[in-house]
Design an enzyme around this catalytic site. Structure first.
Site, PDB file in Angstrom:
ATOM      1  CD  GLU A  39      40.560  34.133  44.550  1.00 27.54           C
ATOM      2  OE1 GLU A  39      40.231  33.811  43.366  1.00 27.54           O
ATOM      3  OE2 GLU A  39      39.989  33.015  45.673  1.00 27.54           O
ATOM      4  CE  LYS A 109      37.888  30.824  45.551  1.00 31.77           C
ATOM      5  NZ  LYS A 109      39.003  30.908  44.828  1.00 31.77           N
ATOM      6  CB  CYS A 148      34.471  27.374  38.667  1.00 31.07           C
ATOM      7  SG  CYS A 148      34.987  27.806  38.012  1.00 31.07           S
TER       8      CYS A 148
END
Lengths: 539, 539
Positions: A39, A109, A148
């Site tokens: 990332e 993202k 997550c």
């Protein structure tokens, strides 16, 4: 068929250098079906406010073009900020960019700012279908916190992957910039494993490695097979490029070969990486610090010597008239153990001159904390003079326990451009020092075993004004790390008056922590990321 | 029928005190159809990390219950954090809570973190239908940034109201915690006016007033009629509770009675409020500062005296052997103009003693920036000793121009617990000082008119190492406030080498700004909110 994991150390802002690292790694991995970078690999992480600058994003775009043209036949997936041209929402996406033979595909993202607050300022979340076709395989592409979920505190199993499953991906990829958190590696692995178990898909996880200011990225990239075992992994704290055969992913082989180092080994490696990159990435090589004979400065000196080389760390011993004899002898012993240069510069004359200078205003008022602080500040003046004259960076030696309760002098021992152990509680300072001495004495045992004292007045001990460190740290841990209320902490068996005193100290000293240098962050709740108000009503 | 606007000064964390203020204001407004309090009124703003503490939210809930029971017959709309019990998303909502005769209705904010980055950490955005029935009227309830839209930089006309219009509200309410931004009041009014024009609905806007740490809320609540004129308004920088007859909203009367004070009058009032609340809300009354004879410390002294009372601000004059005669006489003249206490404490002896102490290590190396910084740091040691001995808060006197380019000594003149003018460029420091002297000399004219100098070596002038301040500030404004690239700034006609030098200085000195106290924020881009990486590759 193979996939390449490129776990590299990128430099924030150095698009040119990062681009060359990416191209070099890609060119090493001939024949790979996909070369995966972390990332924000292209701009380094965390880029923070650089993202506000249009021309910084232009540079990133140009670098992507160059990577694409110089690696035309190598399929690359690389983390980078990408402009949001929709006219709606924040100006950028946190993206994984796929480039191969003239194609370019951008994967965005969704879950922003769970671990990094700054993200929400610049990045727009995206719900796009992040599916990449690689040969006959479909890869589900996720970025950082996409793995997550943001339902309360219980961060497990991604809900992002849920959204991608209808496309029936064969494999999940996660590119990350996960910072080191002490004793967190197993939790991280479990979160990823739960995802593999739930969706029954192999998973490739590529993390950054290296440090930037307060953030230490610890690497530890890994690959999970269908069976949810780690079938291959990259080391922590090292740059590595590794090819992984696809067969390995599909195999049911149990090969849990990722060893997670012990707590103190990890902490040691993390802090050393943090120091080394702080210096290297700013173009500095030499450090200076005040060596008091106490354990905090001894530990910082030892870590700095390991990170920068013994000869590049200069110790300055600054005894006052209240210093004990062993404070100098212990400090000297450490400098000699390390073979590092050191100077002894007594502060007595400066202390007396300043007292004389102040006497017409102080008019005989008694010795109090003012005179204690005065000594700590004279030391800082001398250390900064050395730092200025010889171009060394002054290291701060405060630990997290004393930063918490304000047991330190602002512009005195709280000085320094990098706080090395400001996120390490005192009890861990002791344990880490013992770990360093596990084979032979580096830090003098007397330093580790003597009673902690600031030595700013006769016979002073830390416990004159603070509880024993194990008790203090236990209360602090509940309040700072676990966000527990005073009542809940008392209910755990701590003395009520003590709990309230400690919490009052934590809040009353927020103003000091606002002026501390970047702290190498190794916990969930480093003070450098704990944005708190100041004021007497803050409980 | 009337609506009450309660523009009050709340204290962060003081739920008890804020609750009593809310109840007292509500009880004053007998017969009102709605008493409107600002965003986050109950907990004070910005609460930052207090929101992580469960028991803090419990306290807020209990306080809401007490307000409801003690003001049962008064319809209240009050800003407060409210738990998100859905199990999904962030733990809280940023809410406006309506309470009346046992009813409670919670209206939630949608547009988070546009002006305050911390919000996204704790608050979940909500799309709920925020319509409140008040008598026969429907009110559309919006909170803070709900009135902005987040499409790029062009923040105008809310898209939140779009979503509420199908319910055909009669009136729009916006409760806010908008911080003061210099010369921004008209923009803010225009944004609200555009909303009124677009939706043809009257609008009630209630802002916080008062300061907390770096944030200064400037009040200026207002009411727009159908015709999009301000039909009534509350003053800036003052607490006021005012009843507004509903007829006024419906009338087509033009009554644009909200006068926006001039730039320097606003800036003056904002900084004074910022200082006053910083001290009051921490329980302090006395300030100390180093008065150099230069314009920065003179301005800070004058502002502090206005905020705290002349007798509560102590000036310390700290001449060195390089100080000019007028530096002492100008400083004395200011202290006498204000009638404030002052002391003269020469630093020469301390400077010589420290030089002697360092000489074995410095071994005859020439005088350089080390010795300049040494003097600045000795001054800080003396100021902090005074602060410690007498319990005064040391004020920082750095301006934004010097903070930008690092023209200041860390742990020297960069000391102090509150940076008063750290968000004010030097050219505005001059203009604000002239504005203060508009009727009679308070700041000695010689201080304003002489050539700026740090006086740390013989015949030093700021322009030895910096361009003239108007040029410097113009370049800084383009880079810092407007995020322009070096090339774009050069294209505006500035010298290329100079632009690159200034930008290099800004980035190279980020490490110093990381250690600065809270800065009273008066611009869009205060350094205290500019989270930037450090490192040599940051352009």
């Amino acid at each position: 068929m193979k996939v390449t994991l490129a776990q590299l150390d990128f430099v924030v802002g150095d698009i040119e250098g990062n681009k060359e690292k990416i191209i070099a790694a890609a060119q090493q991995s001939a024949g790979s079906s996909l070369v995966v970078f972390a990332e924000m690999a292209l701009c380094g992480c965390p880029p923070y406010g650089l993202l506000q600058y249009d021309w910084f994003i232009d540079k990133c775009e140009k670098a992507l073009d160059e990577i694409a043209s110089r690696c035309d036949n190598i399929p690359i997936l690389v983390g980078a900020p990408i402009r949001n041209n929709s006219g709606k929402g924040k100006p950028l996406f946190n993206a994984a960019v796929y480039m191969f033979q003239g194609q370019r595909k951008v994967f965005k993202k969704k879950q922003l700012g769970i671990s990094d607050r700054y993200e929400a300022e610049y990045f727009e979340p995206s719900d796009d279908d992040n599916i990449l076709q690689v040969g006959c395989h479909k890869f589900a592409i996720t970025i950082g916190d996409d793995m997550c979920n943001n339902s309360g505190d219980d961060i497990l199993i991604s809900n992002r992957v849920d959204e991608l499953m209808p496309q029936q991906p064969d494999l999940i990829v996660n590119i990350a910039a996960d910072r080191f958190i002490c004793q967190h590696a197993e939790h991280r692995r479990n979160v990823l494993r739960q995802t593999v178990l739930k969706y029954e898909r192999p998973l490739i996880y590529v993390n950054q490695v290296g440090a930037s200011m307060d953030c230490i990225y610890d690497g530890g990239s890994m690959v999970f097979g269908y069976n949810a075992y780690v079938v291959d992994s990259l080391p922590f704290f090292e740059t590595v490029v590794k090819n992984i055969p696809m067969e390995l992913l599909i195999s049911m082989k149990r090969c849990d070969n990722q060893e997670i180092p012990s707590k103190y080994e990890s902490l040691y490696n993390a802090l050393i990486l943090g120091i080394r990159d702080f210096f290297q990435k700013q173009g500095f090589s030499k450090a200076v610090l005040g060596l008091s004979g106490g354990i905090d400065s001894a530990l910082v000196m030892t870590l700095a010597a390991a990170a920068l080389g013994n000869e590049n760390v200069t110790a300055i011993l600054l005894p006052s008239e209240y210093s004990t004899g062993h404070s100098v002898s212990d400090a000297e012993a450490l400098a000699k153990n390390l073979g590092s240069p050191y100077y002894i510069i007594p502060i007595k004359d400066s202390f007396h001159t300043l007292q004389d200078t102040l006497s017409p205003v102080f008019k005989g008022l008694p010795f109090d904390v003012t005179e204690e602080n005065l000594q700590a500040r004279i030391r800082a003046v001398i250390l900064m003079a050395y730092s200025n004259k010889f171009g060394n960076i002054l290291l701060n030696t405060s630990n997290k326990s004393e930063a918490a309760v304000g047991y330190g002098t602002l512009y005195g021992d709280m000085c320094g451009s990098l706080s090395v152990i400001g996120d390490v509680y005192k009890t861990d300072v002791f344990e880490l020092s013992r770990w360093i001495n596990r084979e032979s004495e580096i830090i003098p045992w007397h330093t580790i075993e003597k009673v902690p004292s600031a030595e700013l007045r006769p016979d002073q001990k830390d416990t004159d004004s603070l509880p024993d460190y194990p008790v203090l740290d236990a209360i602090l841990y509940q309040y700072v790390e676990c966000s527990q209320s005073p009542d809940a902490i008392v209910a755990q068996g701590f003395d009520s008056a003590l709990v309230n005193k400690v919490i009052r100290l934590v809040n009353a000293n927020e103003f000091k922590r606002k002026q501390v240098a970047p702290i190498l962050s190794v916990s969930y709740k480093p003070f450098s990321r704990r944005l708190m108000p100041i004021g007497r009503f803050v409980v």
